[in-house]
Design a protein around this motif. Structure first.
Motif, mmCIF file in Angstrom:
data_model
loop_
_atom_site.group_PDB
_atom_site.id
_atom_site.type_symbol
_atom_site.label_atom_id
_atom_site.label_comp_id
_atom_site.label_asym_id
_atom_site.label_seq_id
_atom_site.Cartn_x
_atom_site.Cartn_y
_atom_site.Cartn_z
ATOM 1 N N UNK A 139 3.322 -0.757 2.032
ATOM 2 C CA UNK A 139 3.512 -1.992 2.796
ATOM 3 C C UNK A 139 4.484 -2.892 2.033
ATOM 4 N N UNK A 140 5.640 -3.132 2.632
ATOM 5 C CA UNK A 140 6.728 -3.849 1.967
ATOM 6 C C UNK A 140 7.315 -4.888 2.910
ATOM 7 N N UNK A 141 8.132 -5.802 2.333
ATOM 8 C CA UNK A 141 8.720 -6.817 3.192
ATOM 9 C C UNK A 141 9.966 -7.479 2.655
ATOM 10 N N UNK A 142 10.281 -7.273 1.337
ATOM 11 C CA UNK A 142 11.463 -7.960 0.812
ATOM 12 C C UNK A 142 12.268 -7.062 -0.119
ATOM 13 N N UNK A 185 3.971 6.866 4.852
ATOM 14 C CA UNK A 185 4.335 5.987 5.955
ATOM 15 C C UNK A 185 4.780 4.653 5.358
ATOM 16 N N UNK A 186 5.728 4.013 6.017
ATOM 17 C CA UNK A 186 6.248 2.720 5.560
ATOM 18 C C UNK A 186 5.990 1.674 6.629
ATOM 19 N N UNK A 187 5.324 0.583 6.235
ATOM 20 C CA UNK A 187 5.148 -0.563 7.117
ATOM 21 C C UNK A 187 5.980 -1.712 6.559
ATOM 22 N N UNK A 227 18.161 -4.262 6.009
ATOM 23 C CA UNK A 227 18.750 -3.014 6.491
ATOM 24 C C UNK A 227 19.679 -2.350 5.504
ATOM 25 N N UNK A 228 20.491 -3.151 4.807
ATOM 26 C CA UNK A 228 21.452 -2.587 3.867
ATOM 27 C C UNK A 228 20.750 -1.848 2.729
ATOM 28 N N UNK A 229 19.552 -2.312 2.358
ATOM 29 C CA UNK A 229 18.819 -1.660 1.274
ATOM 30 C C UNK A 229 18.247 -0.326 1.715
ATOM 31 N N UNK A 230 17.745 -0.260 2.937
ATOM 32 C CA UNK A 230 17.249 1.021 3.451
ATOM 33 C C UNK A 230 18.397 2.019 3.553
ATOM 34 N N UNK A 231 19.576 1.540 3.942
ATOM 35 C CA UNK A 231 20.741 2.430 4.051
ATOM 36 C C UNK A 231 21.191 2.915 2.676
ATOM 37 N N UNK A 267 13.865 6.331 4.465
ATOM 38 C CA UNK A 267 13.700 6.536 5.902
ATOM 39 C C UNK A 267 13.396 5.212 6.589
ATOM 40 N N UNK A 268 13.723 5.120 7.852
ATOM 41 C CA UNK A 268 13.429 3.897 8.595
ATOM 42 C C UNK A 268 11.922 3.656 8.600
ATOM 43 N N UNK A 269 11.494 2.399 8.550
ATOM 44 C CA UNK A 269 10.054 2.123 8.555
ATOM 45 C C UNK A 269 9.355 2.746 9.771
#
Length: 365
Positions: free
Chosen positions: A22-25, A48-50, A62-66, A71-73
């Motif tokens: 579980x992440x957010x920042x 799984x990512x929330x 978004x730039x950090x996930x890229x 993987x996309x949440x």
């Protein structure tokens, strides 16, 4: 034959333990990237990512996930983060509802954000096992929102993974350093050592100070933010100050009587931020994450916090801390230049935190 193989595959998948991150920042995305990969390589769990949406813009999320090849949440909450208390309330309810509907073997939370606080409460209410990464951090000031988040997360967690030995000793002194508490090192160091910097980065100045300001107590209290900006303006006359500006801070600057005279740039992704820090002469920040990255980059850092969360850095001579006062910031920066740091101490481990944390989590499962 194909049916038999499919059946065996489905049986194997069903037997895998389920882990939710579980992440957010921004800092949480960085830590997640190295730990997610370590767990995936074991082949022993489904992950799984929330994403709570605490940082929702592309520049901060978004730039950090890229760039980090995440993987996309799997679950993305859409919560307004304008009011921290309303965000916590909505995030707690939505995470709790998801956990009640989906039973996980481990709930992983990171650091000290409002996302961490909400997820800790939600996991406790749903009766699921909570693992706190970056546990045992304290500055002793419960007026600071992050301190309350840290204490609650640690009290509700069954497992604690500490960046430093000092963090583990802190838990022990509070009576929480039990069999499920470990000194593992820091995932931020893993990321810093493994993820490349942007080779195309070209600094605008031959010598400059990399600066970040984002803490709630600084940007929400006008007098404190003006004091910080005034100090940075004066320091900028000596050495150029360059600040990648957090979107929330940018909104606050427009209403100040003191205008920023230093260089402001857009937020940076991980690889460019790493290059930005590597090329800097000094670092001024109110971020616990950036102060650690400064140490990894072997840069002397001035931390604008009356009670810093990483006193370990200060004891190595690599940094100084001061409150958000114009004169005190200017004086501390002059003192900073005279320090002779010891960057050889493995304060934050040796860069193998992901494998250590992964091993402890999988053993617990």
């Amino acid at each position: 034959m194909a049916f038999l193989l499919l059946t065996r595959f489905c049986y194997y998948i069903c037997r895998l333990k389920k882990i939710i991150h579980i992440v957010g920042n921004r800092p949480q995305f960085i830590k997640l990237a190295v730990l997610y990969k370590a767990i995936a390589e074991s082949g022993m769990a489904r992950q799984f990512i929330l994403h709570t949406g605490q940082h929702s813009s592309h520049e901060m999320s978004g730039i950090f996930f890229d760039q980090l090849a995440l993987p996309a949440p799997d679950i993305r909450l859409q919560i307004d983060n304008t009011d921290p208390d309303l965000f916590i309330a909505a995030a707690t309810r939505q995470i709790r509802d998801h956990l009640f509907a989906n039973n996980y073997n481990a709930v992983l939370i990171y650091g000290d954000t409002n996302t961490t606080y909400a997820a800790a409460i939600a996991a406790a209410r749903s009766g699921q096992t909570l693992h706190h990464i970056e546990a045992g951090v304290r500055n002793g000031d419960l007026r600071v929102p992050e301190e309350l988040n840290r204490v609650i997360a640690d009290r509700l967690s069954s497992y604690h993974y500490c960046c430093t030995q000092y963090n583990l000793d802190t838990l022990k002194s509070e009576g929480s350093g039990k069999a499920g508490s470990f000194f593992t090192g820091d995932l931020m160091l893993d990321a810093y050592l493994r993820l490349p910097e942007d080779a195309a980065f070209r600094p605008e100045f031959s010598s400059y100070i990399a600066c970040t300001i984002h803490r709630a107590e600084h940007i929400l209290i006008k007098e404190q933010l003006e004091a910080v900006i005034a100090a940075l303006n004066n320091i900028h006359k000596q050495i150029p100050v360059v600040m990648p500006l957090h979107p929330h801070t940018q909104k606050k600057l427009s209403g100040l009587s003191v205008k920023a005279a230093f260089r402001i740039i857009a937020p940076l992704g991980y690889s460019r931020m790493k290059a930005f820090l590597q090329h800097a002469a000094f670092i001024i920040t109110d971020s616990g994450g950036v102060s650690r990255e400064a140490y990894f980059a072997r840069k002397k850092a001035l931390v604008i916090m009356e009670r810093p969360v990483w006193p370990e850095i200060l004891t190595t001579g690599a940094g100084l801390a001061c409150p958000p006062d114009t004169r005190m910031i200017e004086d501390a920066f002059q003192q900073l230049q005279q320090l002779e740091p010891d960057f050889e101490k493995a304060v934050f481990g040796k860069g193998n935190a992901a494998s250590a944390i992964s091993r402890h989590i999988l053993n617990a499962l």
